[in-house]
Design a protein around this motif. Structure first.
Motif, PDB file in Angstrom:
ATOM      1  N   GLU A  30       0.832  -1.205   0.000  1.00 22.81           N
ATOM      2  CA  GLU A  30       0.000   0.000   0.000  1.00 22.81           C
ATOM      3  C   GLU A  30       0.868   1.257   0.000  1.00 22.81           C
ATOM      4  OE1 GLU A  30      -2.508  -0.336   3.369  1.00 22.81           O
ATOM      5  OE2 GLU A  30      -3.860  -1.808   2.448  1.00 22.81           O
ATOM      6  N   GLU A  31       2.015   1.184   0.727  1.00 27.79           N
ATOM      7  CA  GLU A  31       2.913   2.336   0.764  1.00 27.79           C
ATOM      8  C   GLU A  31       3.510   2.611  -0.611  1.00 27.79           C
ATOM      9  OE1 GLU A  31       4.426   5.527   2.719  1.00 27.79           O
ATOM     10  OE2 GLU A  31       3.107   3.991   3.575  1.00 27.79           O
ATOM     11  N   SER A  32       3.891   1.504  -1.308  1.00 32.93           N
ATOM     12  CA  SER A  32       4.414   1.660  -2.667  1.00 32.93           C
ATOM     13  C   SER A  32       3.351   2.252  -3.585  1.00 32.93           C
ATOM     14  CB  SER A  32       4.874   0.299  -3.195  1.00 32.93           C
ATOM     15  OG  SER A  32       5.277   0.395  -4.535  1.00 32.93           O
ATOM     16  N   TYR A  33       2.137   1.742  -3.438  1.00 34.94           N
ATOM     17  CA  TYR A  33       1.025   2.255  -4.245  1.00 34.94           C
ATOM     18  C   TYR A  33       0.776   3.727  -3.944  1.00 34.94           C
ATOM     19  CZ  TYR A  33      -3.738   2.789  -5.996  1.00 34.94           C
ATOM     20  OH  TYR A  33      -4.861   3.232  -6.638  1.00 34.94           O
ATOM     21  N   LYS A  34       0.924   4.079  -2.640  1.00 38.20           N
ATOM     22  CA  LYS A  34       0.733   5.475  -2.253  1.00 38.20           C
ATOM     23  C   LYS A  34       1.801   6.362  -2.892  1.00 38.20           C
ATOM     24  CE  LYS A  34      -1.574   4.884   2.211  1.00 38.20           C
ATOM     25  NZ  LYS A  34      -1.422   5.004   3.685  1.00 38.20           N
ATOM     26  N   ARG A  35       3.068   5.843  -2.915  1.00 34.59           N
ATOM     27  CA  ARG A  35       4.137   6.635  -3.533  1.00 34.59           C
ATOM     28  C   ARG A  35       3.850   6.873  -5.008  1.00 34.59           C
ATOM     29  NH1 ARG A  35       7.928   3.228  -0.559  1.00 34.59           N
ATOM     30  NH2 ARG A  35       8.673   4.345   1.289  1.00 34.59           N
ATOM     31  N   GLN A  36       3.387   5.779  -5.688  1.00 36.78           N
ATOM     32  CA  GLN A  36       3.043   5.937  -7.106  1.00 36.78           C
ATOM     33  C   GLN A  36       1.939   6.982  -7.272  1.00 36.78           C
ATOM     34  OE1 GLN A  36       1.997   2.080  -8.569  1.00 36.78           O
ATOM     35  NE2 GLN A  36       4.059   1.242  -8.357  1.00 36.78           N
ATOM     36  N   LYS A  37       0.951   6.900  -6.379  1.00 38.51           N
ATOM     37  CA  LYS A  37      -0.144   7.874  -6.469  1.00 38.51           C
ATOM     38  C   LYS A  37       0.379   9.293  -6.226  1.00 38.51           C
ATOM     39  CE  LYS A  37      -3.301   6.272  -3.677  1.00 38.51           C
ATOM     40  NZ  LYS A  37      -4.628   6.143  -3.010  1.00 38.51           N
ATOM     41  N   TRP A  38       1.345   9.404  -5.281  1.00 35.21           N
ATOM     42  CA  TRP A  38       1.897  10.728  -5.013  1.00 35.21           C
ATOM     43  C   TRP A  38       2.629  11.281  -6.231  1.00 35.21           C
ATOM     44  CZ3 TRP A  38       0.687  14.257  -1.795  1.00 35.21           C
ATOM     45  CH2 TRP A  38       0.167  13.944  -0.538  1.00 35.21           C
ATOM     46  N   VAL A  39       3.358  10.373  -6.926  1.00 38.15           N
ATOM     47  CA  VAL A  39       4.061  10.818  -8.141  1.00 38.15           C
ATOM     48  C   VAL A  39       3.053  11.297  -9.181  1.00 38.15           C
ATOM     49  CG1 VAL A  39       5.494  10.065 -10.072  1.00 38.15           C
ATOM     50  CG2 VAL A  39       6.074   9.360  -7.748  1.00 38.15           C
ATOM     51  N   ILE A  40       1.985  10.481  -9.356  1.00 30.82           N
ATOM     52  CA  ILE A  40       0.952  10.850 -10.342  1.00 30.82           C
ATOM     53  C   ILE A  40       0.286  12.160  -9.948  1.00 30.82           C
ATOM     54  CG2 ILE A  40      -1.265  10.158 -11.316  1.00 30.82           C
ATOM     55  CD1 ILE A  40      -0.299   7.233 -11.024  1.00 30.82           C
TER      56      ILE A  40
END
Length: 734
Positions: free
Chosen positions: A487-497
């Motif tokens: 979920e943290e990795s997914y959150k980072r991706q979302k933050w980049v987007i």
């Protein structure tokens, strides 16, 4: 005489009725009740229920309670989760308390129907464990074990804490303090609660670990949502803890604070207890006067409660008198205890297990203590009957310890008095009792060892369940950690987007503001250009008008010159008023044109006639037009078309509404035409025309850019041979 007899009978009947009513009001009632939510009738467990006469209980898993009370008692239902409810007991009818605004916590990790059944079964096992807590420790622990097993490997921590806390209560009652402390600690580790913390502090005190008790209880002083009963218990526990450490002054302060809360909330049993403990503290500090005062208070308050509590307090005060060598008062107090003990119902006498420190209140012990008080005063004859009664009562109750001590004491008295036969017989009974007690102690030790093994086995099973749960929880936590990493990795991706989107939004805003700034700059430039063009156009018109005035003066036509100047000044005033506007109402422009054409016609009456025609359906008020837009074209028609015509010409100005948003304005003349006019012009006239028409074209271009093509101008020859000129304007409403 007969009348007096009737009066006496009536008084006797009234007294009997009143006495029956008093007995009825004093009779203990068995009150049953339930506490539920008002919205959906969900039972609420763990609610404190107590009466003003000292009874206390909590609701079970079904939200039900059962408590003893008398008519007139105040029943108090308390919990940190809702407002306190008070109810006055009138009869033995069942009571249902509906609580408004209570939100039930989700105590399950699964949230399905099965978890609801699990919670219900778990609470049922705990209720059963509580039922057997005092009578059968083995059954009680078995039910607690089943309650923990019912929760499964991933037990809800709050429910697990309830089971461990109940286990701690069972061990506390049976004086297994080390095991109780362990389970209370485990319960607090699973889920913090005020109730469990208070229980842990209490068992530390019972195990004489006073510093640990104080350290455990002190953090509760910071809480603000404790119910009054818990506040009283907290102050009482802290008082016991510091008293155990020898700090009597602080103990009295804590007891006093607890007493204050108990008085404010009418918690009668605690009022008696705290007065008694303050007295104990003063007695320990050898402050007999203060101690006796608080003992008197505790006696009065205890007398208003259950008889057992009254007897217990009398025995405590009697012990105080004993320590002070006040034997007559001690004897008198213990005799009152004996009288009250005889009045208790048989069932209550048989189950009297109320402890006073390490002592229990029984007839044999009270008789034995009265005998000792007489012996201390060398009153052996008075002591003998009480020792004999103690021996008989102890034999009936199978209390070998008291029977042994009383028999030995009686043998000593007989020996002291010189009655050696009775002394020998009594001493022989004493040795027999010692042998019997020795055998029984061995049996008790054997049973205790077996009991300890059973308890250890059951505790091991519970510990095994707990370790299994912890292992399962560790695996679950590991899986949860992996999921959190994903979920943290997914959150980072979302933050980049989101950052890219945010950057694009910022870029778009920057472009928008840059575009708007350019537009505003362009608008400012256009406005500046319009102002410049208007300032160039107006002097040209004024110059031509003044030429006309000069012409009148040259002809010495003073009247015409004055009239012309008057009309010219009117025209100039209107022109100057409108010179700063981009658009003015169409009717104002037409008024200016009429005035201008009139002035020009007065100069050249022999050269042309004119006519202004307006469509009868034309809504002049709805349209606007740039000021002095039409005048230069009319001026050209007169000066360059009609003025050079040999015969008299004609000027037409026509206004026609094409549709609801557009009108057409046509200026036509039958003059010499554009080609002949251009051939006749001098070089200076050509420059002036070029400059005037150039200004008009620039104005129209800027206005169309600013206001989205509102004006269209077309110029054409009127006739096929090149004579005459026609100028058409299309003017839009917006």
């Amino acid at each position: 005489m007969s009348k007096l007899h009737h009066i006496l009978l009536l008084l006797l009947f009234a007294s009997a009725s009143a006495f029956c009513q008093v007995l009825e009001s004093a009779r203990k009632l068995d009150i049953r009740g339930a506490v539920k939510t008002q919205e959906n009738q969900v039972p609420i467990t763990g609610v404190n229920v107590f009466t003003s006469s000292g009874e206390y209980t909590i609701t079970n898993g079904l939200g039900e309670f059962r408590i003893k009370a008398v008519v007139g008692d105040e029943l108090v239902i308390e919990s940190p989760d809702f407002e306190t409810v008070r109810y006055r007991i009138k009869d033995d009818q069942d009571i249902t308390v509906l609580v408004e605004g209570y939100k039930e916590e989700n105590t399950s990790s699964y949230g399905d129907k099965r978890s609801g059944r699990t919670v219900a079964m778990h609470q049922t096992y705990l209720d059963s464990a509580g039922f057997y807590k005092k009578t059968d420790i083995t059954k009680s622990i078995d039910f607690i074990t089943q309650s923990i097993a019912q929760l499964g490997k991933r037990a809800d921590k709050k429910l697990l804490a309830r089971s461990l806390s109940m286990l701690g209560e069972v061990y506390t009652y049976h004086q297994q303090y080390d095991l109780a402390i362990t389970n209370f600690r485990d319960a607090l580790e699973a889920n913090k609660s005020v109730k469990t913390t208070l229980l842990l502090g209490k068992v530390y005190i019972q195990n004489k670990e006073y510093q640990e008790a104080e350290k455990t209880l002190l953090p509760l002083m910071k809480l603000r949502n404790m119910v009054p009963f818990q506040k009283v218990a907290l102050y009482e526990g802290l008082g016991d803890a510091v008293k155990g450490q020898g700090d009597i002054e602080r103990a009295v302060v804590y007891y006093g604070e607890g007493l204050k809360v108990a008085r404010q909330n009418q918690i009668s049993p605690k009022m008696a207890d705290l007065n008694s403990k303050i007295a104990d503290a003063y007695a320990t500090d050898d402050r007999g006067v203060e101690a006796e005062g608080f003992y008197q208070n505790s006696l009065e308050l205890a007398a208003q409660q259950a008889p057992q509590r009254s007897i217990q307090e009398k025995e405590k005060v009697a012990d105080f008198y004993n320590r002070k060598n006040r034997y007559p008062e001690e004897i008198q107090m213990r005799k009152k205890s004996l009288e009250e003990l005889k009045k208790l119902p048989k069932a209550e006498v048989e189950s009297k297990t109320v402890r006073l420190d390490s002592d229990t209140i029984t007839a044999q012990r009270i008789n034995y203590k009265i005998a000792n008080a007489y012996i201390a005063q060398d009153k052996y004859d008075e002591a003998i009957p009480y020792l004999q009664r103690s021996i008989v009562a102890a034999d009936v109750e199978d209390d070998l310890i008291v029977q042994k001590d009383a028999t030995r004491k009686l043998s000593e008295i007989y020996e002291y008095r010189g009655d050696y036969t009775k002394a020998f017989e009594t001493y022989r009974d004493y040795t027999a009792l010692v042998d019997t007690l020795y055998i029984r102690k061995e049996q008790e030790l054997s049973r205790a060892a077996r009991f300890n093994r059973e308890v250890a086995s059951k505790q091991s099973r519970i510990s095994g369940l707990e370790k299994e749960r912890e292992l399962s929880q560790s695996k679950y936590d590991l899986a949860l950690t992996e999921q959190k990493l994903v979920e943290e990795s997914y959150k980072r991706q979302k933050w980049v987007i989101y950052s890219l989107i945010f950057g694009m939004i910022l870029l778009g805003l920057a472009a928008f503001f840059f575009y708007r700034s350019n537009q505003q700059q362009k608008l400012a430039n256009n406005l500046l250009a319009l102002k410049s063009l208007r300032s160039q156009m107006n002097p040209h018109f004024i110059f031509n008008a003044l030429n006309s005035v000069n012409n009148y003066i040259a002809k010495s036509d003073e009247r015409s010159a004055n009239r012309y100047l008057s009309e010219f000044s009117t025209l100039m005033r209107a022109v100057l008023e409108n010179s700063e506007e981009d658009f003015i109402p169409l009717h104002k422009e037409l008024e200016l044109l009429q005035l201008y054409v009139k002035l020009e016609h007065s100069r050249f009456p022999e050269k042309f006639d004119y006519q202004i025609n307006m469509d009868e359906h034309l809504d002049v008020e709805a349209f606007q037009i740039p000021p002095m837009l039409l005048q230069p074209y009319i001026e050209n028609a007169i000066w360059h078309g009609l003025r050079y015509k040999e015969e008299k010409g004609f000027l037409h100005i026509d206004l026609v509404q094409k549709d609801k948003d557009t009108i057409q304005i046509t200026i036509s003349d039958n003059g010499i035409g554009r080609k002949r006019s251009a051939a006749l012009k001098t070089l200076n006239q050509k420059k002036q025309k070029s400059k005037g028409m150039g200004n008009i074209k620039k104005r129209v271009a800027i206005l169309n850019d600013m206001y989205r093509d509102r004006i269209t101008i077309q110029i054409a020859d009127l006739e096929g041979d090149g004579t005459g000129t026609k100028v058409s304007f299309l003017l839009k409403k917006d």
